[in-house]
Write an enzyme that holds these catalytic residues in place. Structure first.
Site, short mmCIF file in Angstrom:
data_model
loop_
_atom_site.label_atom_id
_atom_site.label_comp_id
_atom_site.label_asym_id
_atom_site.label_seq_id
_atom_site.Cartn_x
_atom_site.Cartn_y
_atom_site.Cartn_z
CD GLU A 174 -3.08 -0.92 0.19
OE1 GLU A 174 -3.68 0.17 0.21
OE2 GLU A 174 -3.36 -1.84 -0.61
CG HIS A 250 -3.66 2.86 4.31
ND1 HIS A 250 -4.38 3.61 3.40
CD2 HIS A 250 -3.40 1.68 3.70
CE1 HIS A 250 -4.55 2.91 2.29
NE2 HIS A 250 -3.97 1.74 2.44
CB CYS A 369 -4.63 10.39 2.17
SG CYS A 369 -5.07 9.15 3.41
#
Length: 446
Positions: A174, A250, A369
């Protein structure tokens, strides 16, 4: 050696919508089917970039993906004209169509893992695009992501590009959303922290039970090897499965680090004390500030709802730090009060800066992000594609580009509109000329 940390933010794409595709992301699921505002979303992101540029930070821009992804739909058996393919997909599998229209590449923290030259054996910056295999709508990004990064960091003397890891669950990667780096100064050799959700080859080991753990230990260890990182300056840390099951999909939703500061929730890591012991050893007698937030002060629920930890920690010229948070943090009295106490305490964080990022937040992405962090020496910065580094002229050009090409509103039903595909391709073709990226998109290459 002197170095700076540049933040490369992803432009929000013209098909920004709320399809609720990301299981395990609470905000994404909660706002499914809400009408989106692509133009507002892109301008909100650009406003954040411009504000940080004006404060003296190096701010880069990364192009979005081309959506709808007609090529993927063709690969999955849809035939005919583009208009017919969109209509058939909307009729027979609207979720699949929405997946092929996702603007999720805006969350550039997932684009890649980047190791600076001061950490790598060959003295180059190493870049590995994430394979993002856990979610179909993101797994179709890496090929274009790789071309984009190669067009931005386009000098073989300084940058070593790796292909994404094989697209299998065991190597689920990720990107930088599960990676951070601690050091005294950006140009020093740092400690790279790889945070993983579970062991792909050892299912008997701890793992979440409700929501998926997207990132594996095997992926992290592979990237560390590919990047040529020294074992003594690399840490592999498991995320607490219990917080993944609370919507922390995350690590950057529950922890953020910058230089000698690690800001984290007490439930973030499975073996917290072991991590802190190793970091204390790394910093030795140099200053290190582990800022742990207790559940009694901020619950995991409040952390997820406000994205307190999905913030940017940025170093000012005087050595102090500013924490960049979404406005939602200031709308929650508990979090707002905590931030007030944080900047008054004995640590380098002395300022709070908030931004309206509602369009991104409603889909589950805050300030952290939206950016990919890249540590660069001056020579390395000079080698970056200069047309992708924000300045006043580029900001003005990009805001004009957004206002010209983006829709004010977009519904899920609009995704099958053939004119949206045409509008998007026209816009992105113009963008690649503005940023001088070359032909990075499949529709340009074919």
């Amino acid at each position: 050696m002197h170095a700076v940390e540049a933040n490369f933010d992803g432009l929000v794409g013209p098909t920004h919508n709320y399809a609720g595709l990301s299981y395990g992301n609470v905000a994404s699921s909660k706002n499914q089917q809400v009408t989106s505002n692509p133009k507002e979303a892109a301008l909100q992101g650009l406003a954040k970039m411009k504000a940080l540029h004006d404060m003296g930070f190096v701010q880069g821009v990364l192009a979005p993906q081309a959506r709808p992804d007609i090529n993927i739909l063709k690969c999955l058996g849809f035939t005919g004209s583009d208009a017919r393919i969109l209509a058939l997909a909307a009729k027979t599998d609207p979720v699949l169509l929405a997946s092929c229209c996702s603007a999720s590449s805006m969350w550039t923290a997932n684009a890649a893992t980047v190791s600076p030259s001061s950490d790598t054996l060959d003295g180059k910056i190493h870049i590995t695009p994430a394979n993002l295999v856990n979610k179909f709508h993101r797994s179709i990004e890496p090929e274009t992501t790789a071309r984009t990064l190669q067009a931005v960091f386009n000098n073989d003397q300084y940058f070593q590009h790796h292909p994404p890891l094989p697209a299998v669950d065991v190597l689920g990667d990720e990107g930088a959303a599960n990676h951070t780096r601690l050091c005294q100064n950006y140009g020093d050799s740092g400690m790279e922290l790889f945070v993983f959700g579970h062991y792909g080859l050892s299912p008997e080991k701890p793992a979440p039970s409700r929501f998926p753990a997207r990132h594996t230990y095997e992926a992290s260890s592979a990237i560390a090897r590919l990047h040529g990182l020294a074992a003594e300056r690399t840490l592999f840390i498991q995320q607490n499965p219990a917080v993944i099951d609370q919507g922390v999909f995350h690590n950057d939703v529950i922890a953020v680090g910058n230089r000698n500061v690690l800001f984290f929730h007490e439930q973030a890591f499975l073996e917290k004390q072991n991590l802190l012991n190793k970091l204390n050893d790394f910093f030795n007698d140099q200053p290190f500030y582990p800022i742990e937030v207790n559940s009694s002060d901020i619950s995991v629920k409040d952390a997820v709802n406000t994205y307190l930890f999905n913030s940017q920690l940025l170093s000012l010229a005087n050595g102090e730090m500013v924490i960049v948070v979404p406005e939602e943090c200031l709308h929650n009295n508990t979090v707002k009060q905590y931030l007030s106490e944080l900047v008054s305490a004995n640590n380098p964080i002395t300022q709070v800066l908030s931004f309206d990022l509602k369009q991104s937040m409603q889909n589950g992405g805050g300030p952290a992000c939206l950016r990919l962090r890249v540590t660069l020496t001056q020579n390395e910065l000079n080698a970056v594609n200069p047309h992708c580094i924000l300045n006043d002229f580029l900001y003005s050009t990009l805001t004009g580009w957004v206002n010209k090409h983006y829709r004010d509103q977009l519904t899920i039903q609009d995704l099958s509109d053939p004119s949206l595909l045409h509008e998007t391709q026209l816009a992105l073709d113009e963008l690649t000329q503005i940023l001088q990226l070359g032909s990075i998109y499949p529709f340009q290459r074919h």
